[in-house]
Design a protein around this motif. Structure first.
Motif, PDB file in Angstrom:
ATOM      1  N   TYR A 392       0.735  -0.747  -0.227  1.00 41.04           N
ATOM      2  CA  TYR A 392       0.053   0.025   0.134  1.00 41.04           C
ATOM      3  C   TYR A 392       0.671   1.123  -0.309  1.00 41.04           C
ATOM      4  O   TYR A 392       1.719   1.543   0.904  1.00 41.04           O
ATOM      5  N   ASP A 393       0.040   2.292  -0.671  1.00 41.85           N
ATOM      6  CA  ASP A 393       0.958   3.218  -0.949  1.00 41.85           C
ATOM      7  C   ASP A 393       1.230   4.113   0.594  1.00 41.85           C
ATOM      8  O   ASP A 393       2.214   4.521   1.068  1.00 41.85           O
ATOM      9  N   ARG A 394      -0.527   4.161   0.912  1.00 44.63           N
ATOM     10  CA  ARG A 394      -0.920   5.124   2.203  1.00 44.63           C
ATOM     11  C   ARG A 394      -1.708   4.383   2.993  1.00 44.63           C
ATOM     12  O   ARG A 394      -2.766   3.763   2.435  1.00 44.63           O
ATOM     13  N   TRP A 395      -0.645   4.428   4.424  1.00 44.61           N
ATOM     14  CA  TRP A 395      -1.895   3.521   4.957  1.00 44.61           C
ATOM     15  C   TRP A 395      -2.110   3.732   6.302  1.00 44.61           C
ATOM     16  O   TRP A 395      -0.836   4.276   6.947  1.00 44.61           O
ATOM     17  N   VAL A 396      -2.732   2.921   7.166  1.00 48.71           N
ATOM     18  CA  VAL A 396      -3.402   3.114   9.124  1.00 48.71           C
ATOM     19  C   VAL A 396      -3.938   1.514   8.932  1.00 48.71           C
ATOM     20  O   VAL A 396      -5.293   1.128   8.549  1.00 48.71           O
ATOM     21  N   LYS A 397      -2.867   1.070   9.913  1.00 50.15           N
ATOM     22  CA  LYS A 397      -3.080  -0.241  10.631  1.00 50.15           C
ATOM     23  C   LYS A 397      -3.545   0.712  12.018  1.00 50.15           C
ATOM     24  O   LYS A 397      -3.106   0.972  12.932  1.00 50.15           O
ATOM     25  N   LEU A 398      -4.500  -0.240  12.595  1.00 48.38           N
ATOM     26  CA  LEU A 398      -5.660   0.012  13.712  1.00 48.38           C
ATOM     27  C   LEU A 398      -5.691  -1.495  14.447  1.00 48.38           C
ATOM     28  O   LEU A 398      -6.273  -2.353  13.970  1.00 48.38           O
ATOM     29  N   ASP A 399      -5.068  -1.972  15.432  1.00 48.29           N
ATOM     30  CA  ASP A 399      -4.679  -3.202  16.159  1.00 48.29           C
ATOM     31  C   ASP A 399      -6.342  -3.319  17.031  1.00 48.29           C
ATOM     32  O   ASP A 399      -5.617  -2.393  18.420  1.00 48.29           O
ATOM     33  N   LYS A 421      -9.931   5.112  21.072  1.00 45.13           N
ATOM     34  CA  LYS A 421      -8.333   5.343  20.712  1.00 45.13           C
ATOM     35  C   LYS A 421      -7.945   6.710  22.040  1.00 45.13           C
ATOM     36  O   LYS A 421      -6.721   6.213  22.075  1.00 45.13           O
ATOM     37  N   ILE A 422      -8.486   7.327  22.513  1.00 47.93           N
ATOM     38  CA  ILE A 422      -8.453   7.972  23.700  1.00 47.93           C
ATOM     39  C   ILE A 422      -7.359   6.825  24.515  1.00 47.93           C
ATOM     40  O   ILE A 422      -6.752   7.417  25.004  1.00 47.93           O
ATOM     41  N   GLY A 423      -8.225   6.209  25.090  1.00 51.50           N
ATOM     42  CA  GLY A 423      -8.036   4.943  26.027  1.00 51.50           C
ATOM     43  C   GLY A 423      -6.846   4.456  25.883  1.00 51.50           C
ATOM     44  O   GLY A 423      -6.517   3.065  26.893  1.00 51.50           O
ATOM     45  N   SER A 424      -6.207   4.609  24.371  1.00 52.14           N
ATOM     46  CA  SER A 424      -5.086   3.502  24.099  1.00 52.14           C
ATOM     47  C   SER A 424      -5.071   1.997  23.640  1.00 52.14           C
ATOM     48  O   SER A 424      -4.278   1.412  23.245  1.00 52.14           O
ATOM     49  N   HIS A 425      -6.785   1.381  23.509  1.00 50.62           N
ATOM     50  CA  HIS A 425      -7.080   0.709  23.249  1.00 50.62           C
ATOM     51  C   HIS A 425      -7.034  -0.011  21.769  1.00 50.62           C
ATOM     52  O   HIS A 425      -7.249  -0.729  21.288  1.00 50.62           O
ATOM     53  N   VAL A 426      -6.389   1.525  21.347  1.00 47.82           N
ATOM     54  CA  VAL A 426      -6.266   0.463  19.758  1.00 47.82           C
ATOM     55  C   VAL A 426      -4.971   1.238  19.677  1.00 47.82           C
ATOM     56  O   VAL A 426      -4.581   2.021  19.491  1.00 47.82           O
ATOM     57  N   GLY A 427      -4.075   0.600  18.486  1.00 49.05           N
ATOM     58  CA  GLY A 427      -2.605   0.234  18.230  1.00 49.05           C
ATOM     59  C   GLY A 427      -3.104   0.863  16.932  1.00 49.05           C
ATOM     60  O   GLY A 427      -3.021   0.901  16.474  1.00 49.05           O
ATOM     61  N   ILE A 428      -1.954   1.588  16.715  1.00 48.20           N
ATOM     62  CA  ILE A 428      -1.971   2.413  15.391  1.00 48.20           C
ATOM     63  C   ILE A 428      -0.442   3.190  15.411  1.00 48.20           C
ATOM     64  O   ILE A 428       0.111   3.183  15.262  1.00 48.20           O
ATOM     65  N   SER A 429      -0.172   2.968  13.682  1.00 46.70           N
ATOM     66  CA  SER A 429       0.753   2.833  12.494  1.00 46.70           C
ATOM     67  C   SER A 429       0.059   3.332  11.742  1.00 46.70           C
ATOM     68  O   SER A 429      -1.255   3.014  11.264  1.00 46.70           O
ATOM     69  N   LYS A 430       0.619   3.419  10.558  1.00 47.31           N
ATOM     70  CA  LYS A 430       0.532   4.416   9.607  1.00 47.31           C
ATOM     71  C   LYS A 430       2.180   4.707   8.886  1.00 47.31           C
ATOM     72  O   LYS A 430       2.816   5.095   9.319  1.00 47.31           O
TER      73      LYS A 430
END
Length: 474
Positions: A392-399, A421-430
């Motif tokens: 992928y050229d552009r991506w955001v991954k939500l765990d 997300k605010i509670g840090s339950h969503v791991g974010i990479s991009k």
């Protein structure tokens, strides 16, 4: 006027006429269990059943916390801003309280000489907003009268002293409101303002290594400090108390505490003492201690917490805790996939309504090594069993834990993407490492809105969809 610090943004304001309990998050477990207090609060919610009013600034659970409110006397009226949508009023009334909605900036008599005015934090040019999840200026009907933000600030005056409580209001957005308050009231005796980052960043960014997280933590802390000094410069208060957004992560997120941009209060006090004028006195208080704004007397000097004892408490008391959703049955792939199409349609309607589009692909791992590929340009969704982000050229991954993901899919009444997300339950990479505010605004509507509900392990049924105007703004 006397101000007692309780926890985070929770303070007790006492005048000769009335007592007002502000933003009472007094019990651990906000944001689906991840946010806790340290030290443990030395009081119970019932200890405040004799107050005359409760002021709730906005709907986020470290300010509007139902478990705390459920233990307070429902005869106490709750003061809120008259927001454009009624979700906060409805939530207050669902708990059995009377909600008193105050028009923006209108002074409301509380008793004797004491009055309160509540101002919305949305007197802004949208270009000022930055990365604040949930702002709704994208909406096509944004000219509808009423507040479109989720936060508010309060001014409490007793005929002698004036207190300004800015809560979580971001300075750039709230600047016109702050200037209006300063012009109207003149001398400000007490300012309570945010100084830390109540957010997921950087601790929940999964493709940052240790050094990157530490560097970003320190950068954000410094940024928040500097923003806080802008409030102080503008209001020029006799006393100011940095507060709000103070929390400790619990459960299986406890190991992320070292990365949160939530500095030790002693470090914050050292910064403010060194970087603000001496005529503006910085006041930090331990939980349950008070400042007499009239005389300057404090009930006890501030005592910083012991870092070693705090770490012990995190490891032995907080880390073993579990989150509510961890008791849910783990959903099957078929159960999760049943949510996707109606959730996508609901999200797509929001995307089209606000006119947002990006080539970034959102990747959400489900279960059994299956990953959802979600477009943000109207081209639909797909699944892959061999996820390779290099494709992928552009991506955001939500765990997300599949059990929480099922709640997020089910409806906003089960769980909110913003709160997770605010509670840090969503791991974010991009990639690229850019926060696309519009993407997350749209993602907040990625749920079925009740069109699909679970009726026990392995069972799903269609349900009547009940929508609330503005419900996807949180």
């Amino acid at each position: 006027m006397k101000v007692t610090y309780l926890e985070s943004a929770a303070i007790l304001v006492e005048t000769d006429d009335v007592t007002i309990l502000c933003d009472p998050w007094l019990l651990d477990g906000a944001y689906y269990g991840s946010w806790a207090h340290y030290p443990e609060p030395p009081f119970e919610p019932e200890d405040f059943n004799d107050v005359d009013y409760i002021y709730v600034s906005h709907v986020h659970p470290d300010h509007f916390h139902p478990p705390t409110l459920e233990r307070l006397d429902t005869d106490i009226p709750i003061l809120i801003h008259d927001y454009r949508w009624d979700y906060l009023r409805d939530a207050v009334e669902d708990l059995g309280f009377e909600a008193i909605e105050l028009a923006d900036g209108e002074r409301f008599a509380l008793g004797g000489d004491t009055e309160i005015a509540i101002h919305a934090a949305d007197g802004c040019d949208p270009e000022r907003c930055g990365n604040f999840f949930g702002c709704t200026w994208y909406d096509s009907d944004a000219d509808t009268p009423g507040s479109t933000q989720v936060d508010s600030m309060a001014v409490i005056s007793d005929g002698g002293e004036v207190l300004v409580d800015t809560n979580d209001c971001p300075y750039s957005i709230a600047l016109p409101t702050c200037e209006r308050i300063k012009q109207e009231y003149g001398e400000i005796d007490m300012l309570c303002h945010q100084y830390s980052a109540a957010q997921f960043y950087p601790q929940a960014v999964t493709n940052y290594d240790h050094d990157k997280k530490i560097a970003e933590r320190d950068r954000v802390i410094q940024e928040k400090y500097e923003i806080a000094t802008q409030f102080i410069d503008l209001f020029d208060p006799t006393y100011y108390m940095p507060f709000a957004g103070e929390y400790v992560l619990a459960g299986n997120l406890a190991h992320l505490n070292e990365y949160t941009a939530n500095p030790p209060r002693a470090d914050a006090k050292e910064f403010f003492d060194a970087n603000t004028p001496p005529e503006n006195e910085c006041v930090f208080l331990n939980s349950g201690e008070w400042l007499d704004v009239t005389t300057g007397e404090v009930s006890a000097p501030f005592q910083p917490s012991d870092p070693a004892e705090k770490q012990r408490y995190i490891e032995e008391e907080l880390a073993p805790r579990s989150f509510d959703y961890e008791a849910d049955p783990r959903p099957t792939l078929e159960e999760l996939q049943a949510f996707v199409e109606p959730a996508y349609e609901h999200m797509e309607a929001k995307r089209l309504r606000i006119g947002y589009e990006t080539e970034t692909t959102v990747l959400i791992p489900l279960v059994d090594d299956v990953c959802l590929e979600l477009s943000m340009d109207g081209s639909g969704f797909d699944y892959t069993t061999a996820l390779d982000t290099d494709a992928y050229d552009r991506w955001v991954k939500l765990d997300v834990d599949p059990r929480l993901l099922a709640r997020l899919f089910e409806s906003p009444h089960e769980a909110y993407w913003a709160d997770a997300k605010i509670g840090s339950h969503v791991g974010i990479s991009k990639k690229p490492d850019v926060y696309e505010r519009g993407l997350f605004n749209v993602l907040g509507s990625f749920h079925t809105d009740g069109a699909v509900t679970r009726r026990g392990p392995g069972k799903q049924e269609e349900a009547t969809s009940i929508t609330t105007d503005g419900g996807d703004t949180q």
